[in-house]
Motif scaffolding. Structure first.
Motif, PDB file in Angstrom:
ATOM      1  N   ILE A  58      -3.558   1.925  13.994  1.00 37.71           N
ATOM      2  CA  ILE A  58      -4.897   1.960  13.411  1.00 37.71           C
ATOM      3  C   ILE A  58      -5.356   3.399  13.200  1.00 37.71           C
ATOM      4  O   ILE A  58      -5.892   3.764  12.149  1.00 37.71           O
ATOM      5  CB  ILE A  58      -5.885   1.188  14.312  1.00 37.71           C
ATOM      6  CG1 ILE A  58      -5.579  -0.309  14.230  1.00 37.71           C
ATOM      7  CG2 ILE A  58      -7.325   1.443  13.904  1.00 37.71           C
ATOM      8  CD1 ILE A  58      -6.381  -1.142  15.183  1.00 37.71           C
ATOM      9  N   VAL A  74     -15.188   3.107  19.266  1.00 35.90           N
ATOM     10  CA  VAL A  74     -15.572   1.732  18.938  1.00 35.90           C
ATOM     11  C   VAL A  74     -14.349   0.909  18.535  1.00 35.90           C
ATOM     12  O   VAL A  74     -14.145  -0.207  19.021  1.00 35.90           O
ATOM     13  CB  VAL A  74     -16.600   1.732  17.781  1.00 35.90           C
ATOM     14  CG1 VAL A  74     -17.255   0.388  17.674  1.00 35.90           C
ATOM     15  CG2 VAL A  74     -17.614   2.829  17.962  1.00 35.90           C
ATOM     16  N   THR A  75     -13.533   1.491  17.675  1.00 33.88           N
ATOM     17  CA  THR A  75     -12.367   0.760  17.171  1.00 33.88           C
ATOM     18  C   THR A  75     -11.415   0.397  18.308  1.00 33.88           C
ATOM     19  O   THR A  75     -10.929  -0.736  18.387  1.00 33.88           O
ATOM     20  CB  THR A  75     -11.592   1.615  16.162  1.00 33.88           C
ATOM     21  OG1 THR A  75     -12.518   2.333  15.384  1.00 33.88           O
ATOM     22  CG2 THR A  75     -10.736   0.752  15.285  1.00 33.88           C
ATOM     23  N   ILE A  78     -12.735  -2.552  20.451  1.00 35.41           N
ATOM     24  CA  ILE A  78     -12.569  -3.899  19.901  1.00 35.41           C
ATOM     25  C   ILE A  78     -11.086  -4.269  19.808  1.00 35.41           C
ATOM     26  O   ILE A  78     -10.713  -5.422  19.980  1.00 35.41           O
ATOM     27  CB  ILE A  78     -13.294  -4.151  18.551  1.00 35.41           C
ATOM     28  CG1 ILE A  78     -12.739  -3.258  17.452  1.00 35.41           C
ATOM     29  CG2 ILE A  78     -14.780  -4.040  18.678  1.00 35.41           C
ATOM     30  CD1 ILE A  78     -13.111  -3.772  16.064  1.00 35.41           C
ATOM     31  N   THR A  79     -10.235  -3.266  19.569  1.00 29.00           N
ATOM     32  CA  THR A  79      -8.790  -3.559  19.531  1.00 29.00           C
ATOM     33  C   THR A  79      -8.324  -4.094  20.887  1.00 29.00           C
ATOM     34  O   THR A  79      -7.647  -5.122  20.970  1.00 29.00           O
ATOM     35  CB  THR A  79      -7.995  -2.290  19.207  1.00 29.00           C
ATOM     36  OG1 THR A  79      -8.573  -1.684  18.071  1.00 29.00           O
ATOM     37  CG2 THR A  79      -6.550  -2.616  18.959  1.00 29.00           C
ATOM     38  N   SER A  82      -9.750  -7.646  21.575  1.00 29.38           N
ATOM     39  CA  SER A  82      -9.082  -8.734  20.844  1.00 29.38           C
ATOM     40  C   SER A  82      -7.674  -8.948  21.367  1.00 29.38           C
ATOM     41  O   SER A  82      -7.189 -10.081  21.461  1.00 29.38           O
ATOM     42  CB  SER A  82      -9.009  -8.470  19.343  1.00 29.38           C
ATOM     43  OG  SER A  82      -9.938  -7.541  18.941  1.00 29.38           O
ATOM     44  N   GLN A  85      -7.757 -10.985  24.460  1.00 28.23           N
ATOM     45  CA  GLN A  85      -8.009 -12.379  24.098  1.00 28.23           C
ATOM     46  C   GLN A  85      -6.713 -13.069  23.670  1.00 28.23           C
ATOM     47  O   GLN A  85      -6.400 -14.174  24.105  1.00 28.23           O
ATOM     48  CB  GLN A  85      -9.010 -12.444  22.935  1.00 28.23           C
ATOM     49  CG  GLN A  85     -10.437 -12.220  23.344  1.00 28.23           C
ATOM     50  CD  GLN A  85     -10.970 -13.404  24.100  1.00 28.23           C
ATOM     51  OE1 GLN A  85     -10.759 -14.536  23.706  1.00 28.23           O
ATOM     52  NE2 GLN A  85     -11.627 -13.160  25.219  1.00 28.23           N
ATOM     53  N   LEU A  86      -5.981 -12.361  22.819  1.00 28.71           N
ATOM     54  CA  LEU A  86      -4.746 -12.912  22.274  1.00 28.71           C
ATOM     55  C   LEU A  86      -3.734 -13.151  23.391  1.00 28.71           C
ATOM     56  O   LEU A  86      -3.122 -14.222  23.486  1.00 28.71           O
ATOM     57  CB  LEU A  86      -4.183 -11.921  21.249  1.00 28.71           C
ATOM     58  CG  LEU A  86      -3.142 -12.473  20.279  1.00 28.71           C
ATOM     59  CD1 LEU A  86      -3.794 -13.415  19.307  1.00 28.71           C
ATOM     60  CD2 LEU A  86      -2.466 -11.332  19.536  1.00 28.71           C
ATOM     61  N   MET A  89      -4.684 -16.161  25.464  1.00 30.42           N
ATOM     62  CA  MET A  89      -4.352 -17.434  24.812  1.00 30.42           C
ATOM     63  C   MET A  89      -2.853 -17.710  24.892  1.00 30.42           C
ATOM     64  O   MET A  89      -2.422 -18.828  25.159  1.00 30.42           O
ATOM     65  CB  MET A  89      -4.789 -17.408  23.350  1.00 30.42           C
ATOM     66  CG  MET A  89      -6.239 -17.753  23.153  1.00 30.42           C
ATOM     67  SD  MET A  89      -6.589 -17.975  21.421  1.00 30.42           S
ATOM     68  CE  MET A  89      -7.478 -16.515  21.059  1.00 30.42           C
ATOM     69  N   PHE A  90      -2.076 -16.635  24.669  1.00 34.00           N
ATOM     70  CA  PHE A  90      -0.626 -16.800  24.668  1.00 34.00           C
ATOM     71  C   PHE A  90      -0.119 -17.218  26.046  1.00 34.00           C
ATOM     72  O   PHE A  90       0.675 -18.159  26.176  1.00 34.00           O
ATOM     73  CB  PHE A  90       0.038 -15.483  24.235  1.00 34.00           C
ATOM     74  CG  PHE A  90       1.529 -15.569  24.184  1.00 34.00           C
ATOM     75  CD1 PHE A  90       2.159 -16.281  23.175  1.00 34.00           C
ATOM     76  CD2 PHE A  90       2.305 -14.970  25.153  1.00 34.00           C
ATOM     77  CE1 PHE A  90       3.532 -16.379  23.127  1.00 34.00           C
ATOM     78  CE2 PHE A  90       3.676 -15.056  25.126  1.00 34.00           C
ATOM     79  CZ  PHE A  90       4.294 -15.764  24.105  1.00 34.00           C
ATOM     80  N   ARG A  92      -1.796 -18.661  28.386  1.00 34.77           N
ATOM     81  CA  ARG A  92      -2.299 -19.989  28.728  1.00 34.77           C
ATOM     82  C   ARG A  92      -1.404 -21.074  28.155  1.00 34.77           C
ATOM     83  O   ARG A  92      -1.164 -22.105  28.766  1.00 34.77           O
ATOM     84  CB  ARG A  92      -3.716 -20.150  28.184  1.00 34.77           C
ATOM     85  CG  ARG A  92      -4.380 -21.375  28.719  1.00 34.77           C
ATOM     86  CD  ARG A  92      -5.843 -21.360  28.405  1.00 34.77           C
ATOM     87  NE  ARG A  92      -6.457 -22.550  28.985  1.00 34.77           N
ATOM     88  CZ  ARG A  92      -7.686 -22.930  28.721  1.00 34.77           C
ATOM     89  NH1 ARG A  92      -8.422 -22.224  27.920  1.00 34.77           N
ATOM     90  NH2 ARG A  92      -8.160 -24.013  29.281  1.00 34.77           N
ATOM     91  N   LYS A  93      -0.906 -20.796  26.925  1.00 40.07           N
ATOM     92  CA  LYS A  93      -0.042 -21.769  26.274  1.00 40.07           C
ATOM     93  C   LYS A  93       1.353 -21.774  26.897  1.00 40.07           C
ATOM     94  O   LYS A  93       1.923 -22.826  27.190  1.00 40.07           O
ATOM     95  CB  LYS A  93       0.070 -21.413  24.782  1.00 40.07           C
ATOM     96  CG  LYS A  93       1.009 -22.299  23.988  1.00 40.07           C
ATOM     97  CD  LYS A  93       0.300 -23.544  23.561  1.00 40.07           C
ATOM     98  CE  LYS A  93       1.195 -24.406  22.674  1.00 40.07           C
ATOM     99  NZ  LYS A  93       0.514 -25.634  22.300  1.00 40.07           N
ATOM    100  N   ARG A 100      -3.086 -19.278  35.576  1.00 39.44           N
ATOM    101  CA  ARG A 100      -4.012 -19.562  36.664  1.00 39.44           C
ATOM    102  C   ARG A 100      -4.034 -18.430  37.691  1.00 39.44           C
ATOM    103  O   ARG A 100      -5.052 -18.148  38.282  1.00 39.44           O
ATOM    104  CB  ARG A 100      -3.660 -20.897  37.333  1.00 39.44           C
ATOM    105  CG  ARG A 100      -4.838 -21.862  37.301  1.00 39.44           C
ATOM    106  CD  ARG A 100      -4.428 -23.248  37.732  1.00 39.44           C
ATOM    107  NE  ARG A 100      -3.840 -23.988  36.630  1.00 39.44           N
ATOM    108  CZ  ARG A 100      -2.810 -24.814  36.746  1.00 39.44           C
ATOM    109  NH1 ARG A 100      -2.260 -24.997  37.916  1.00 39.44           N
ATOM    110  NH2 ARG A 100      -2.349 -25.464  35.711  1.00 39.44           N
TER     111      ARG A 100
END
Lengths: 192, 283
Positions: A58, A74-75, A78-79, A82, A85-86, A89-90, A92-93, A100
């Motif tokens: 970036i 700032v950038t 947020i990078t 996110s 977050q990703l 999710m990964f 968790r799946k 856990r």
């Protein structure tokens, strides 16, 4: 050769926690037990490495060409957010037990200043992509090392005869200080 | 308008949109379908992760409950109440919950048991047990309260005689204390069991009596007094109640010289008054 130097520098000599005093919150908060410290360290290493590479992209392809380096803070935040977050999710799946056991630490990483510090240093020192990758990895290894050392000492401390006035937080801070002093011994090793 | 301003807004906005796009995509791809019933079950369960059901925790138990690998009454701490609620939630028939209760099978406190050493180490039974403890009896309660520490339900406390006491209204039967005791003095028993030999000493009568006033000396009086043959047997210098045969009454307890076999004693027990009153009788 330069890559090795960058890695060693980030991991030991200029350890993010013990010589820049970044990420003190998880360093003191999650270092009570060895196994949680290792988990937290590994999760942070993972996010750091990814963040170092993506923020490099970036920074070098968006921020610098458009002459926007003042947006780095700032950038990068947020990078990292996110990215966490990703990753959450990964995991968790793909591995619910790991999710856990890491569950509480992942959101903590979002606001870990060691990661933001790492990405800002990387931009400041104008590393190449490969150097950034190893800088992130080294930073993560250094963070894990600091956390694990601290957790090991705090577990031993459970059985030690600590004076009443120093029990709890004071003793922890003293130990952190001494550990940082010990790491200053590496300062002459190399300078990058 | 300033060009830098427009570019920075566009860059930040663009980055934000790209990140949002990736996150939405990831959410679609990686969404974990969790059975909504699991959430409801978790609301009903005690959520102490005590492990009395033999599973890895409340979450694992809930998942297994949905797939019918466990029955609704398997949550021991929840008891009848949780069992009924779960049965209602899952639309299955209600079943009786089994709730065993912890019984501490040693009555040799600081007053009854002889000391043979002074222990200055870590205040924990596991540590003290490594050195053999400070009491003459090597089978008895060490009195450092590992079981009380292990209890997540405040159902145990140490009394002033240095022995753990189980509060029967609070005990949920999770057996955490059984695990914690290095000398295996705590057993789980259903509430119907009321006759207990409060001693685990395998020493011969004279040795046991010398070490502790309330030890089982294997005099065989309870064995003879029990109305059913084989209801109580003496094995390795210790009386053992066979709960499948022995009628639960106070007949075998009457002639016990050391009062180590007792009937219905746990219900009478309160934290402070019990030991002092019983001691007066014994001395």
């Amino acid at each position: 050769m330069n890559v090795v130097l960058v890695f060693l520098s980030a991991a030991i000599v200029n350890n993010l926690v013990l010589s820049y005093f970044l990420g003190i919150c998880p360093f003191l908060g999650v270092s009570r037990r060895l196994d949680t410290a290792v988990n937290m360290g590994l999760a942070t290493t993972f996010v750091m490495t990814l963040a170092a590479v993506i923020t490099w992209l970036i920074n070098n392809y968006i921020l610098i060409p458009f002459d926007l380096p003042f947006l780095q803070n700032v950038t990068f935040i947020i990078t990292i957010a996110s990215l966490v977050q990703l990753v959450e999710m990964f995991i968790r799946k793909s591995s619910p037990p790991l999710y856990r056991s890491l569950g509480i630490y992942l959101p903590l990483i979002t606001t870990n200043c060691a990661i933001l510090g790492l990405t800002l240093f990387e931009a400041l020192r104008e590393y190449s992509l490969i150097e950034s990758l190893f800088f992130g990895l080294g930073g993560g290894v250094g963070f894990t090392l600091a956390l694990v050392l601290m957790a090991g000492m705090r577990e031993e401390l459970e059985f030690a005869d600590v004076p009443k006035a120093l029990q709890g937080a004071p003793m922890t801070l003293l130990i952190a200080g001494m550990l940082a002093l010990a790491f200053m011994g590496f300062a002459g090793l190399l300078s990058v | 308008m300033d060009a830098t301003f427009i570019i920075s807004v566009a860059a930040m906005g663009g980055l934000g949109i790209i990140f949002a796009f990736f996150l939405v995509l990831a959410d679609k791809k990686l969404r974990v379908e969790e059975d909504p019933v699991v959430e409801k079950i978790l609301d009903v369960l005690p959520m102490t992760n005590c492990g009395a059901c033999g599973r890895g925790g409340c979450h694992v138990f809930a998942e297994m409950l949905v797939t019918k690998q466990v029955t609704v009454n398997a949550c021991v701490p929840g008891g009848q109440e949780v069992s009924d609620k779960l049965a209602e939630l899952l639309g299955v028939e209600k079943v009786d919950a089994q709730r065993p209760i912890a019984v501490v099978l040693c009555r040799g406190g600081n007053v009854e048991a002889q000391k043979s050493a002074i222990y200055r180490g870590e205040k924990s039974c596991i540590a003290a047990d490594l050195l053999g403890g400070d009491k003459s009896c090597v089978y008895g309660c060490l009195g450092y309260g590992d079981c009380v520490q292990a209890c997540k339900f405040d159902a145990m406390a140490m009394n002033d005689n240095g022995l753990p006491v189980v509060f029967y209204d609070k005990c949920v039967g999770c057996a955490a204390c059984v695990e914690a005791c290095p000398r295996d003095l705590i057993e789980m028993h259903p509430p119907e069991h009321k006759l207990f030999v409060y001693c685990k000493s395998l020493d011969k009568g004279a040795v046991a009596k010398k070490a502790c006033k309330v030890a089982c000396i294997a005099c065989k009086l309870c064995e003879k007094d029990c109305e059913v043959t084989g209801g109580i047997t003496i094995e390795d210098n210790l009386a053992i109640v066979n709960y499948e045969l022995c009628p639960q009454d106070d007949v075998p307890t009457k002639r016990c010289p050391t009062k180590c076999i007792l009937y219905g004693e746990d219900e009478k027990m309160t934290r402070d008054s019990f030991y002092s009153s019983r001691l007066k009788k014994a001395v």
